[in-house]
Enzyme design. Sequence first.
Site, PDB file in Angstrom:
ATOM      1  CB  SER A  48       8.209  11.147  -3.401  1.00 13.42           C
ATOM      2  OG  SER A  48       6.859  11.475  -3.207  1.00 13.42           O
ATOM      3  CG  ASN A  54       4.533  14.158  -0.935  1.00 14.58           C
ATOM      4  OD1 ASN A  54       3.728  14.695  -0.185  1.00 14.58           O
ATOM      5  ND2 ASN A  54       5.223  14.829  -1.827  1.00 14.58           N
ATOM      6  CB  SER A 102       4.091  12.284  -4.635  1.00 16.90           C
ATOM      7  OG  SER A 102       5.253  11.935  -5.361  1.00 16.90           O
ATOM      8  CB  SER A 103       5.839  16.291  -8.435  1.00 16.77           C
ATOM      9  OG  SER A 103       5.492  17.473  -7.776  1.00 16.77           O
ATOM     10  CD  GLU A 156      11.748   7.607  -7.520  1.00 12.28           C
ATOM     11  OE1 GLU A 156      11.466   6.627  -8.229  1.00 12.28           O
ATOM     12  OE2 GLU A 156      10.944   8.521  -7.242  1.00 12.28           O
TER      13      GLU A 156
END
Length: 1037
Positions: free
Chosen positions: A165, A215, A218-219, A448
């Site tokens: 991210s 972010n 962030s998506s 992640e």
Amino acid sequence: MDLSNITDLMRKTQASIDEKGFLFKSTDAVVNPLSLSLSLSLSHSHSQAVGSDGIRVMMESALTARDRVGVQDFVLLENHTSEVAFIENLRKRFKENLIYTYIGSVLVSMNPYKELEIYTKQHMERYRGVNFYEVSPHIYAVADNAYRSMRTERRDQCILISGESGAGKTEASKKVLQYYAITCPANEHVQTVKDRLLQSNPVLEAFGNAKTLRNDNSSRFGKYMDIQFDFKGAPVGGHILNYLLEKSRVVHQSHGERNFHIFYQLIEGAEDDLLRRLGLERNAQQYQYLVKGNCPKVSSINDRNDWKTVRKALSIIGFTEDEVEELLNIIASVLHLGNVQYGGEDSGCSYITTETQIKYLARLLGVDGTVLKEALTHKKITAKGEELMSPLNQEQAASARDALSKAIYGRTFTWLVNKINDSLAFKEESFSSKNASVIGLLDIYGFEVFQNNSFEQFCINYCNEKLQQLFIELTLKSEQDEYEAEGITWEPVQYFNNKIICDLVEEKFKGIISILVSIPQHSPSFHKLADGKTRKVMGREEFRLSHYAGEVNYNVNGFLDKNNDLLFRNLKEAATQFKNSLAKLMEILMSKEPSYVRCIKPNDAKQAGRFDEVLIRHQVKYLGLMENLRVRRAGFAYRRRYETFLQRYKSLCPDTWPNWDGRLVDGVSTLVKHLGYKPEEYKLGRTKIFIRFPKTLFATEDALEVRKHSLATQLQSSWKGYSQKNKYQKMRQAAIRVQAWWRGILARREAKRRREAANTIRRFIKGFIYRHQPRCPENEYFLDYVRYSFLMKLHRSLPKTVLDKSWPTPPPALVEASEQLRKLCMQNMVWKYCKSISPEWKHQLEQKMVASEIFKDKKDNYPQSVSKLFVNTRLNGEDINPKVLQTLGNEKMKYAVSITKYDRKGYKARNRQLLLMADSAVIVEEAKVKQRIDYNSLKGISVSSLSDGMFVFHVACEDNKQKGDVVLQNEHVIETITKVAICADKINSINITQGSIKFDVAQGKEGIIDFTSGSELLIAKAKNGHLSVTAPRLNSR
């Protein structure tokens, strides 16, 4: 050197020197060499990398600059197994604002956290239709390569974008879409599709993106978008699949994070009317689902402007006003649902304490309020075919409320994506999906690892594990296929095969998902599978997986229900949902030719120019970049087709320069032997040369860089000689043509002039013969010429002044006309002269005219006075006694002059002053007015014809005031008498005599003045009692 040799030299060197070296193009997978002049100044121009496109291309291309800016392909790293060398190359390029680097065909992208001037339309055109390696690494190169492969090979493509991210995945996908929107062919329908593709981004970002610690945009979902192209290569449709929407964010956010953007955009940007209809307040602090992260507002986000952008995008995509209103009703209902509060009874049952929220929810969702309250406080139990309603306690009811919120938002997001897909679908009947080509765009989380890793990280890392497995398989397969096609022995590559990890997660009956399904009521324990040392660092509710990017500990608490989007659904469906979605995604990706973009963020502070080595090493590991590089470098670092390699480097060998006429493989073999390649450094395939070590290529490229100087000098000298010779020949031919043309013009002009001259002479002679006859064709030219000649002569010799009496003699036919012209000319000169004189000069001339009328040819000294100007007065105010001026009072004095007065009896001379007033002449003796002579009583003035200054005023003696005539004398007699004549209006009363003048001495008595000529002026009383005046004669009359 003649033209043929120069042309041949230019033809043979153009592709390898001009096009490759001086025009900054090369089919080489690594570099674009510099031109001669620019390569010398490269070291001084690297600071302009951002602002100057040309400098950027040169810096990016030149292997001679690799020590400063690194290599543009990690495959060319000498120490390719060193992570330190890998990160150092990233650092060099990041420092020079070169954010893109290749690993073979994989693009590594660094987020610069600032605007770079590398995304303009001019940059798009530079990468459009160009070979993948001809220009410096760029996201446009990946996009264009995928597009051209789709067009030429008729095979579907996909671009896989991954990273943490904040690494720039969403921006990278936007750049790809913008590239296709600008560069692809378009018509009215295609433009609509392009607009909708681009406008789908802000909508999906509003509903699927959120502010996180890493972010601000962030998506929080994975997105796979198919862009459909017709046979012309124009985008005609699209389709979007979404994965892993982080529904848990709807009900909970960590400190410093926000919910999805749409909630804040609605509250900040919506009109007051709309908020009133939705039952909302313009204050995010009022809603429980928006305050848990304690970050309702962010300085870098303008929710109000973003709201306008989203509303406009919804309209462009094709949402009706009713659909938008229904969508906003659901979004508002989620906020109201979060504000539903519960109370508890003694029996443990829960009840709703916020009836207002239920009313809003019932209206916004279109459901019965009673049914909704029951659903939020009870659960349905099915036993022996019967359905029973069981009450929920406060904790269970709150969980049910949150589950409903997540389910509503998740299904709304799915509906939104489906609606966008309907808008992007190409609906023309003539369009066949069989003829359509597709480019897929996958924007998904990178690997992640957090302090506490739950079901979300498990799904994300499982997805990345599958994508890594796909990447390794496709990379190795493409490498092996190329080796076999070229007849090169394939050497097995040792790499981390993550199939065992994928099987551990997804295998039937034995995989983690299957275990979770089979034991739904208890958290599984894996401690019996770990050794004692591992058990000491793991909790009882954790298990560890050794992924390709490293080991990750997962906590199983809430492992299944965190993203459960169905209320109390059975466990098996929840566990297998993501597995099936991922399997479908893998099936889609396997059917397409992939391209990869790996995004890296340089620091967590979002600061431009800051390079956090620890963070970047972490991402390099989790993105598997070193593994990618190792697979790519397992065989040969560089390969190129024979014709390309020979065309580029043939100048380094005398046998292949300037042209090789034999087989290409023999030419390449001759070239590499001359360069001293060792057998272990290269292999020759059927159509390509394979070079194992980057240092071999670098040495070759450095030799080419040196060779280019001599080639450039030779080419420049040859070209200059040829161009100057060609220029001279062109100028010479042009001069000859101009000279011939001009000589022709001169000759034709001369011939024409002679013909006209002969005709003129002939007509003139004939006219002269008939000149005395009446006008006829034979003499009309002559007569006209005579008239014309006279008029032209007259024009050249016209009199210049009125005193000039000259005039040319006219021909007989023009005598009368000449006289008229003469009069007109004189009148014109007089008129012009009169117009040009000043009032003072006019007054002077009027006085001179009067003097001329009186004295011309009568007075001996008149001619000498003509050239002397008359003055206004001979005495100033200072010359006249003030007492006299006081006596005269306000009378205006017109003229004053000193005179000599002679007594009437004894003729004694006395000095006096003569003052001419408006109506009289006054004779003054110092301070006393001696005599005033009224003009009316002035009978006349007598003056002699000699040059003396004597004159007599004849005065009528009607009363005793007048004493008789006055005898006067002064030096300015002409001027004085003219002034008196004008003032007294006695112009016709001036008497000029030659012998003597008689005057009245008193009543009845006369005096006489005798005038005689002599050598000098003498005035005296004669013996006969007369006044004798002797004056010199100046002119004979």
